[in-house]
Design a protein around this motif. Structure first.
Motif, mmCIF file in Angstrom:
data_model
loop_
_atom_site.group_PDB
_atom_site.id
_atom_site.type_symbol
_atom_site.label_atom_id
_atom_site.label_comp_id
_atom_site.label_asym_id
_atom_site.label_seq_id
_atom_site.Cartn_x
_atom_site.Cartn_y
_atom_site.Cartn_z
ATOM 1 N N VAL A 39 -0.335 -2.015 1.494
ATOM 2 C CA VAL A 39 -0.915 -0.664 1.473
ATOM 3 C C VAL A 39 -0.872 -0.049 2.871
ATOM 4 O O VAL A 39 -0.645 1.155 3.016
ATOM 5 C CB VAL A 39 -2.348 -0.666 0.889
ATOM 6 N N PHE A 51 9.497 4.006 -0.165
ATOM 7 C CA PHE A 51 8.837 2.702 -0.067
ATOM 8 C C PHE A 51 9.077 1.895 -1.342
ATOM 9 O O PHE A 51 8.956 2.414 -2.447
ATOM 10 C CB PHE A 51 7.334 2.916 0.133
ATOM 11 N N ALA A 102 -3.456 5.741 6.381
ATOM 12 C CA ALA A 102 -4.670 6.565 6.340
ATOM 13 C C ALA A 102 -5.487 6.220 5.102
ATOM 14 O O ALA A 102 -6.711 6.053 5.164
ATOM 15 C CB ALA A 102 -4.299 8.048 6.348
ATOM 16 N N PHE A 103 -4.799 6.084 3.977
ATOM 17 C CA PHE A 103 -5.502 5.744 2.749
ATOM 18 C C PHE A 103 -6.150 4.363 2.861
ATOM 19 O O PHE A 103 -7.285 4.156 2.435
ATOM 20 C CB PHE A 103 -4.527 5.774 1.564
ATOM 21 N N PHE A 118 2.524 1.361 3.423
ATOM 22 C CA PHE A 118 2.810 2.553 2.618
ATOM 23 C C PHE A 118 2.002 3.758 3.095
ATOM 24 O O PHE A 118 2.540 4.850 3.264
ATOM 25 C CB PHE A 118 2.513 2.264 1.147
ATOM 26 N N ASP A 119 0.705 3.583 3.318
ATOM 27 C CA ASP A 119 -0.164 4.716 3.586
ATOM 28 C C ASP A 119 -1.383 4.255 4.400
ATOM 29 O O ASP A 119 -2.456 4.017 3.846
ATOM 30 C CB ASP A 119 -0.613 5.311 2.238
ATOM 31 N N MET A 164 -3.354 0.343 -5.522
ATOM 32 C CA MET A 164 -3.859 0.414 -4.151
ATOM 33 C C MET A 164 -5.236 1.080 -4.102
ATOM 34 O O MET A 164 -6.023 0.826 -3.194
ATOM 35 C CB MET A 164 -2.885 1.181 -3.253
ATOM 36 N N ALA A 192 -7.290 3.007 5.466
ATOM 37 C CA ALA A 192 -8.508 3.133 6.270
ATOM 38 C C ALA A 192 -9.642 3.705 5.424
ATOM 39 O O ALA A 192 -10.783 3.261 5.523
ATOM 40 C CB ALA A 192 -8.237 4.014 7.488
ATOM 41 N N VAL A 193 -9.318 4.686 4.575
ATOM 42 C CA VAL A 193 -10.353 5.316 3.758
ATOM 43 C C VAL A 193 -10.977 4.303 2.788
ATOM 44 O O VAL A 193 -12.188 4.292 2.595
ATOM 45 C CB VAL A 193 -9.774 6.523 2.988
ATOM 46 N N VAL A 194 -10.154 3.442 2.177
ATOM 47 C CA VAL A 194 -10.738 2.486 1.246
ATOM 48 C C VAL A 194 -11.400 1.319 1.972
ATOM 49 O O VAL A 194 -11.860 0.374 1.350
ATOM 50 C CB VAL A 194 -9.733 1.952 0.190
#
Lengths: 263, 292, 311
Positions: free
Chosen positions: B167, A95, B173-174, B170-171, A105, B176-178
């Motif tokens: 974000v 990425f 799941a992360f 990139f990720d 992030m 969603a967590v934040v």
């Protein structure tokens, strides 16, 4: 049982938690009570549902039944105070982003829609990078990092969340010895600062040295409690079954001298 | 170069720019084939909107196409929940939507100004003849306004939601967590893809839309390590592809859409070979150097 | 359509040929699709169909012929090139598979369209020719075409039957297969080669844009009825054949309607019925089963609470 007053001291509390993929049950009847300020290891054989348990706690997989309370609260409110370190392989490291981008992030949940990261957010990100020793790499592209460095970046991102509870999925898998020591030191510092850390771990040889609490999982909770009480041949046998026989288990006396167990 | 050519060129450039940077997020989220699926499903919405309203005005087209795009995404989700693998679900839903669109189109062939040819290839050649007028003022070709408007909306949205787009790509799941609204943002991105595709549709057709969604972004991905530059580069790659495609097509009298897709592919192939770090040549050299 | 019209239609020898070809084609693709679906290669069919278009145009150009055989050869060649391109790009760069697929699909389609516009200008292809390749016009096939198509579809079917157990392993557990010493990478190539062949044949009747559905939709429909591969393969072939015949029949009776979309719509209808009523994974059966689990759970005395937001 634990009334409303009792749950405040608990970092993680679940009752009757169950998760299934299609018809296959992955987790069943999970009742957990993890006190605050502990460094908890979550161990169990492959396919025991360790990662799924973390995801269930975070609300990333639907629950078939049961409930979860984190830091005495439920749902999205609680998750805002939880830091998450997923498995390194769960993202694509090609990425186009730098180390600092990724760590920032961790602040995104606090920044709010339409806003850019503030100077305060940047400072928090830099501080997190310092804590894991990655500040010199801040502007490096993430695909150029080694496995251990990628793991540190994920840790720094969770630190930047400034959480009270951290859930980490195999942060010690496939890292070099130096990184392992650095990460463990960091986790102990977090505990000393009053945070709770729940770590999925795979290496039974280091369990006693690293964790003060232990959860043994094999689709159900086999045992949970202070490491000395849980890390016994009997419990391990129950969780790992025949697979443990390859490890040098101590002779005879089951739970009589748990502290003497050395693998 | 006549004003006629300039209008066509401007449309092609706007199309390339809008599809290019929206496509970057599709590539990073591994949804490139979903982009392909949406661009086909949209046909049904355009046909239905035309049959209902009898006009090829922008608003009914965009609404119809948007509805079809979202419906097909929803159908993919429905099939997935019923246990069909994601790739199969994508294939099933877009072929069904496209098939139904073509059948409706041919059943009403007599009274539809759209034809399959037009929808599949688009027709940049006709762009300058469809002039937008307001109170007697000629404001230039309608397609320029359509595609330009879509570009503006897509650009503004990406600017506003940049960190969420980043974000989640990139990720997720992360994210969603934040506490970020992952599902909501995903729908927004689907909506953007639909919007730029529909806007591009009537001038360049379905295939070129897919080519310009994917090829410039993929080329940019080989050339940079920063998301911001990837977005910028995708536009910088898409525009020359559009210009070269148009040049080639008008020189040899070929399909503009086809020629542009070909040129975009050519630019990608060049990057694949020669990109400074990611190119095959650079990789081969690096590998030869390492053992020594 | 009335019965008289149907019988009249079936009395025409050409219609019978077209129907037979559609049946073979649908069944062959359905059978092969079972493995493509389970191996998660469904969308490769779509990619390869588009990659075949330049080959079709070149085949047309080189021979100037109206017969199907040279087009088939051309589409086989560029289809294989497309498969190799996706594989090469994914393997040798940071571009991921989905992106490589969409890239090869759209760019080769663009090249095909360029070649077809050249053809149209030289007066070889013409507008009807274009549309035929894009959305299929089975009614325009003549006996010799059908013989080629039917023969090729039979060859694909035979290929699948010949390597049935290897393909089964490939779809189910390639690592186990490799452990047995079977050349799984080679089998993967074989599957891809069969898909290229099926798509090259299929696009003559159904068209480039929709031929992928012949591989995907019947197989996905069959999956709702059974957990056994053999049954799934037979059922998928049956669904594919049925969709092929029904689509061709409607297209023959209303000649302005293109075949491809009709075949796809029939197949989609079969899929929706299967999704609702399939005896193994259908929604109705699942609902009933889930209700059973919930009732048993309550009988066991465990307090069940549903965390609504956790989905």
């Amino acid at each position: 049982m634990a009334a409303a007053t009792g749950t405040v001291d608990l970092a993680v509390q679940t009752r009757g938690l169950a998760v299934a993929y299609r018809k296959e049950p992955v987790l069943e009847g999970i009742d957990l009570d993890l006190p605050r300020g502990t460094l908890v290891g979550l161990v169990g054989p492959n396919g025991a549902g360790k990662s799924t348990l973390l995801k269930a706690l975070l609300g990333l997989v639907p629950l078939r039944s049961g409930w979860v309370r984190l830091l005495g609260q439920r749902g999205a409110e609680a998750r805002r105070r939880v830091g998450y370190v997923p498995q390194r392989e769960s993202v694509d490291w090609d990425f186009p982003a730098t180390v600092l981008d990724v760590v920032l992030m961790g602040r995104y949940g606090r920044i709010g829609l339409f806003r850019r990261p503030s100077r305060h957010d940047r400072e928090a990100a830099w501080q997190a990078l310092e804590q894991v020793g990655m500040a010199p790499y801040a502007h490096r592209q993430i695909s150029q990092l080694s496995g251990g460095q990628q793991q540190r970046v994920f840790l720094a991102r969770a630190l930047a969340q400034d959480a009270a509870l951290y859930l980490m999925d195999e942060p010690l898998a496939g890292v070099d010895a130096a990184t392992e020591t650095a990460i463990i030191t960091l986790l102990q510092e977090l505990r000393a600062a009053g945070k709770t850390v729940l770590v999925v771990h795979h290496d039974l040889n280091t369990v006693e040295a690293f964790f003060d609490w232990l959860v043994l999982l094999h689709r159900r909770v086999v045992a949970a409690g202070p490491t000395a009480e849980v890390f016994t041949p009997k419990h391990l046998q129950a969780a790992y079954g025949g697979r443990l026989l390859s490890l040098p288990a101590p002779v005879g006396s089951e739970a009589s001298a748990p502290s003497g167990v050395r693998l | 170069m006549t004003p006629h050519d300039l209008w066509i060129l401007l449309t092609a450039v706007l199309v390339a720019a809008s599809l290019g940077f929206v496509g970057c997020f599709l590539i990073l989220r591994r949804l490139a084939m979903v982009g392909d699926a949406i661009s086909h499903s949209v046909l049904l919405g355009i046909v239905v909107a035309f049959l209902l309203t009898g006009s090829t005005g922008l608003l009914p087209m965009v609404l119809g196409a948007g509805a079809a795009g979202l419906l097909s995404t929803w159908m993919v989700e429905l099939l997935r929940r019923a246990g069909v693998q994601e790739d199969a679900a994508t294939g099933i839903s877009f072929t069904a939507f496209f098939g139904l669109g073509v059948v409706l189109l041919t059943l009403h062939a007599g009274d539809v100004h759209l034809d399959t040819q037009h929808v599949l290839f688009g027709d940049l050649v006709y762009v300058p003849f469809d002039i937008l007028a307001w109170r007697g003022w000629e404001l230039g070709p309608r397609a320029v306004w359509t595609v330009g408007g879509a570009l503006l909306i897509a650009g503004l949205t990406t600017w506003l939601f940049f960190k969420e787009f980043k974000v989640i790509a990139f990720d997720p799941a992360f994210a969603a967590v934040v506490g970020l609204p992952v599902a909501w943002i995903t729908w927004l991105q689907t909506g953007l893809v639909t919007l730029v595709t529909v806007a591009a549709f009537e001038s360049v057709g379905a295939i070129l839309a897919v080519a310009m969604l994917v090829a410039p972004g993929a080329t940019a991905f080989l050339l940079t390590d920063r998301l911001e530059s990837m977005l910028g580069l995708s536009v910088l790659v898409g525009v020359p592809a559009a210009v070269a495609g148009y040049g080639l097509a008008s020189w040899f009298d070929l399909s503009i859409a086809g020629a542009t897709a070909t040129m975009a592919g050519l630019l990608f192939a060049l990057a694949l070979l020669l990109a400074p770090h990611q190119g095959l040549l650079a990789r081969w050299r690096a590998r030869r150097r390492t053992p020594a | 359509m009335t019965w008289e019209a149907l019988i009249l239609l079936l009395n025409s020898p050409n219609a019978r040929w077209v129907l037979a070809g559609s049946l073979l084609l649908g069944a062959g693709c359905g059978l092969l699709g079972t493995f493509a679906l389970l191996r998660r290669r469904s969308l490769m069919g779509d990619v390869l169909a588009h990659a075949a278009l330049p080959g079709v145009a070149l085949g047309f150009w080189v021979t100037g012929a109206k017969s199907v055989a040279p087009l088939l050869v051309g589409s086989l060649v560029t289809g294989l090139l497309g498969a190799a391109a996706v594989d090469g790009i994914t393997r040798h760069s940071r571009i991921k598979e989905e992106t490589a697929q969409a890239l090869v699909l759209s760019v080769s389609y663009g090249m095909g369209v360029v070649l077809l516009t050249v053809l149209a200008r030289t007066g070889l292809g013409g507008q009807s020719g274009l549309n035929r390749f894009l959305i299929g016009q089975a009614a325009s096939l003549v006996r010799s075409d059908v013989l080629v198509i039917g023969g090729a579809a039979l060859a694909v079917t035979l290929g699948v039957l010949l390597f049935f157990k290897e393909l089964k392993l490939l779809a189910f557990d390639p690592e186990f297969g490799a452990g047995l010493g079977l050349p799984m990478a080679l089998m993967d190539r074989l599957l891809m080669g069969l898909v290229v062949a099926a798509v090259a044949v299929g696009l003559q009747a159904v068209g480039v844009v929709l031929v992928a559905a012949l591989l995907i939709t019947p197989a996905a429909a069959a999956r709702f009825w059974t957990e056994r591969l053999e049954r799934m393969a037979i059922l998928s072939a049956a669904f594919g054949g049925l969709a092929g015949v029904a689509g061709a029949l409607i297209s023959l009776s209303r000649p302005q309607l293109p075949t491809g979309p009709l075949v796809v719509l029939v197949a989609t209808g079969l899929l929706l019925i299967s999704m609702a009523f399939g005896s193994s994974r259908g929604l109705v059966v699942q609902r009933v089963r889930q209700a059973g689990i919930r009732r048993r759970g309550l009988a066991g005395g465990t307090p069940v609470r549903w965390e609504g937001e956790a989905s």
